[in-house]
Design a protein around this motif. Structure first.
Motif, PDB file in Angstrom:
ATOM      1  N   ILE A   1       1.953   1.112   5.038  1.00 52.07           N
ATOM      2  CA  ILE A   1       1.283   2.420   5.062  1.00 52.07           C
ATOM      3  C   ILE A   1       1.704   3.223   3.830  1.00 52.07           C
ATOM      4  O   ILE A   1       2.769   2.992   3.263  1.00 52.07           O
ATOM      5  CB  ILE A   1       1.581   3.266   6.333  1.00 52.07           C
ATOM      6  N   LEU A   2       0.838   4.158   3.474  1.00 51.80           N
ATOM      7  CA  LEU A   2       1.235   5.118   2.451  1.00 51.80           C
ATOM      8  C   LEU A   2       2.072   6.193   3.146  1.00 51.80           C
ATOM      9  O   LEU A   2       1.641   6.735   4.169  1.00 51.80           O
ATOM     10  CB  LEU A   2       0.005   5.760   1.811  1.00 51.80           C
ATOM     11  N   PRO A   3       3.272   6.488   2.624  1.00 51.73           N
ATOM     12  CA  PRO A   3       4.057   7.573   3.238  1.00 51.73           C
ATOM     13  C   PRO A   3       3.412   8.913   2.883  1.00 51.73           C
ATOM     14  O   PRO A   3       3.733   9.526   1.874  1.00 51.73           O
ATOM     15  CB  PRO A   3       5.446   7.408   2.624  1.00 51.73           C
ATOM     16  N   GLY A   4       2.483   9.323   3.708  1.00 52.64           N
ATOM     17  CA  GLY A   4       1.691  10.520   3.427  1.00 52.64           C
ATOM     18  C   GLY A   4       2.555  11.778   3.412  1.00 52.64           C
ATOM     19  O   GLY A   4       3.457  11.933   4.235  1.00 52.64           O
ATOM     20  N   ILE A   5       2.250  12.648   2.475  1.00 48.82           N
ATOM     21  CA  ILE A   5       2.985  13.913   2.399  1.00 48.82           C
ATOM     22  C   ILE A   5       2.600  14.795   3.593  1.00 48.82           C
ATOM     23  O   ILE A   5       3.455  15.447   4.197  1.00 48.82           O
ATOM     24  CB  ILE A   5       2.660  14.641   1.066  1.00 48.82           C
ATOM     25  N   THR A   6       1.335  14.795   3.957  1.00 46.75           N
ATOM     26  CA  THR A   6       0.902  15.608   5.104  1.00 46.75           C
ATOM     27  C   THR A   6       1.513  15.051   6.397  1.00 46.75           C
ATOM     28  O   THR A   6       1.879  15.815   7.296  1.00 46.75           O
ATOM     29  CB  THR A   6      -0.637  15.628   5.207  1.00 46.75           C
ATOM     30  N   ARG A   7       1.665  13.718   6.462  1.00 48.47           N
ATOM     31  CA  ARG A   7       2.355  13.075   7.601  1.00 48.47           C
ATOM     32  C   ARG A   7       3.785  13.600   7.690  1.00 48.47           C
ATOM     33  O   ARG A   7       4.253  13.983   8.776  1.00 48.47           O
ATOM     34  CB  ARG A   7       2.336  11.558   7.393  1.00 48.47           C
TER      35      ARG A   7
ATOM     36  N   VAL B   1       0.826  -1.222   0.000  1.00 47.83           N
ATOM     37  CA  VAL B   1       0.000   0.000   0.000  1.00 47.83           C
ATOM     38  C   VAL B   1       0.854   1.263   0.000  1.00 47.83           C
ATOM     39  O   VAL B   1       0.331   2.356  -0.165  1.00 47.83           O
ATOM     40  CB  VAL B   1      -1.007   0.015   1.181  1.00 47.83           C
ATOM     41  N   TRP B   2       2.161   1.095   0.137  1.00 46.67           N
ATOM     42  CA  TRP B   2       3.035   2.288   0.053  1.00 46.67           C
ATOM     43  C   TRP B   2       3.043   2.842  -1.367  1.00 46.67           C
ATOM     44  O   TRP B   2       3.390   3.994  -1.591  1.00 46.67           O
ATOM     45  CB  TRP B   2       4.459   1.952   0.517  1.00 46.67           C
ATOM     46  N   ILE B   3       2.658   2.000  -2.360  1.00 44.90           N
ATOM     47  CA  ILE B   3       2.534   2.491  -3.735  1.00 44.90           C
ATOM     48  C   ILE B   3       1.120   3.048  -3.882  1.00 44.90           C
ATOM     49  O   ILE B   3       0.145   2.361  -3.567  1.00 44.90           O
ATOM     50  CB  ILE B   3       2.763   1.366  -4.765  1.00 44.90           C
ATOM     51  N   LYS B   4       1.022   4.287  -4.358  1.00 45.13           N
ATOM     52  CA  LYS B   4      -0.291   4.951  -4.385  1.00 45.13           C
ATOM     53  C   LYS B   4      -1.048   4.557  -5.659  1.00 45.13           C
ATOM     54  O   LYS B   4      -1.132   5.331  -6.616  1.00 45.13           O
ATOM     55  CB  LYS B   4      -0.096   6.474  -4.287  1.00 45.13           C
ATOM     56  N   THR B   5      -1.552   3.313  -5.679  1.00 38.84           N
ATOM     57  CA  THR B   5      -2.286   2.858  -6.860  1.00 38.84           C
ATOM     58  C   THR B   5      -3.765   3.179  -6.711  1.00 38.84           C
ATOM     59  O   THR B   5      -4.249   3.423  -5.604  1.00 38.84           O
ATOM     60  CB  THR B   5      -2.160   1.332  -7.092  1.00 38.84           C
ATOM     61  N   VAL B   6      -4.468   3.129  -7.841  1.00 38.18           N
ATOM     62  CA  VAL B   6      -5.905   3.429  -7.810  1.00 38.18           C
ATOM     63  C   VAL B   6      -6.719   2.231  -7.316  1.00 38.18           C
ATOM     64  O   VAL B   6      -7.938   2.328  -7.222  1.00 38.18           O
ATOM     65  CB  VAL B   6      -6.435   3.886  -9.186  1.00 38.18           C
TER      66      VAL B   6
END
Ligand code: PDD
Length: 281
Positions: A200-206, A142-147
């Motif tokens: 996890i998705l490495p969130g930019i806001t995180r 899920v770290w890859i932001k796929t659709v």
């Protein structure tokens, strides 16, 4: 409304994707969502870097990401709203359906548009939101932001049906993230969020929030926490492009209390970054 489609600007009514597009058939596509605060495409470079990692991880052919910035600036010219959301999606292109990658030379499909968004309301910020926990039944990348967001869609809908704002995923007994946000708590005075793993998705806001916390000298730890630790946290909040920093006040029916001082300090610091005036009463 104008849309960017494979190098051209077209009216949304004319923007068409063939049925053999791999994004449509296989979810073989990556995406980014970038928030527009006034004229500012917030953290553009970080989003494009994450997009580049995703494209590499999925072995996509090269895509000219620099051209996207010019196109985004062009789309921004239509803006007649305060806050917006820019969406980019890149699929592996169009080819008759086959699980194998399409032949070399198949051009990726690139689309981008901007839509207005309602800023998060003062009420939501003052009261915080309720969340529920759900099992994290997503795949292991899920770290890859796929659709491929079906588990996220189902989780969010479940939360909505129960009167909650978000669903928090739990894997192997610990909180990973939310259906479309990262999750933080404050416990024993220490700010905590899950470390970066493939779960996890490495969130930019995180990332921005962690940088702001460091600048404020807030004690913090990148360590996973359990739902029980979240129930007894002093504070909790979500981070994401659409919501910025959003206080969480109820987790699985347990009330944590009004948005606390750490959340409020980070919110003020975040608004200073995004040049938004304070929305706390
Ligand atoms: N989602 N985790 C997941 C699963 C997400 O989908 C998102 C964002 C985040 C937060 O990442 P960022 O701070 O980079 O937005 C975490 C976007 C906004 C969406 O799908 O609409």
């Amino acid at each position: 409304m104008r849309v960017y489609l494979n190098g051209e600007f077209v009216d949304i009514s004319q923007a068409r994707i063939p049925i053999d597009d791999r994004g449509f058939l296989f979810g073989d596509a990556v995406y980014e969502v970038i928030h527009l605060y006034g004229d500012l495409l917030f953290a553009w470079d970080l989003h494009i870097e994450r997009l580049r990692f995703g494209l590499q991880a999925l072995e996509f052919p090269p895509v000219d990401l620099d051209a996207l910035r010019q196109a985004a600036d062009e789309l921004k010219r239509d803006r007649n709203f305060e806050e917006g959301s820019l969406y980019i999606q890149i699929s592996r292109g169009v080819h008759p359906r086959s699980h194998l990658f399409p032949p070399e030379g198949t051009a990726p499909t690139v689309v981008m548009w901007i839509r207005p968004v309602e800023p998060v309301s003062r009420e939501l910020l003052a009261e915080g939101v309720r969340v529920i926990t759900v099992p994290d039944d997503r795949w292991a990348k899920v770290w890859i932001k796929t659709v491929g967001l079906l588990p996220n869609v189902l989780a969010k809908q479940k939360a909505h049906r129960q009167g909650a704002y978000e669903a928090i995923f739990v894997r192997d007994g610990v909180v990973t993230e939310a259906s479309s946000a990262n999750v933080f708590i404050v416990r024993g005075g220490v700010l905590r969020t899950a470390p970066e793993t493939n779960y996890i998705l490495p969130g930019i806001t995180r990332e921005v929030t962690l940088r702001l916390a460091r600048a404020l000298n807030l004690p913090m730890e990148l360590r996973p926490f359990t739902p029980d630790e979240m129930y007894t946290a002093e504070e909790a909040f979500l981070t994401g492009t659409n919501i910025g920093i959003l206080p969480v006040t109820t987790v699985d029916g347990r009330y944590l209390g009004k948005p606390g001082p750490v959340t409020r300090r980070l919110l003020e610091a975040f608004w200073a970054e995004t040049k938004v005036s304070s929305r706390l009463g």
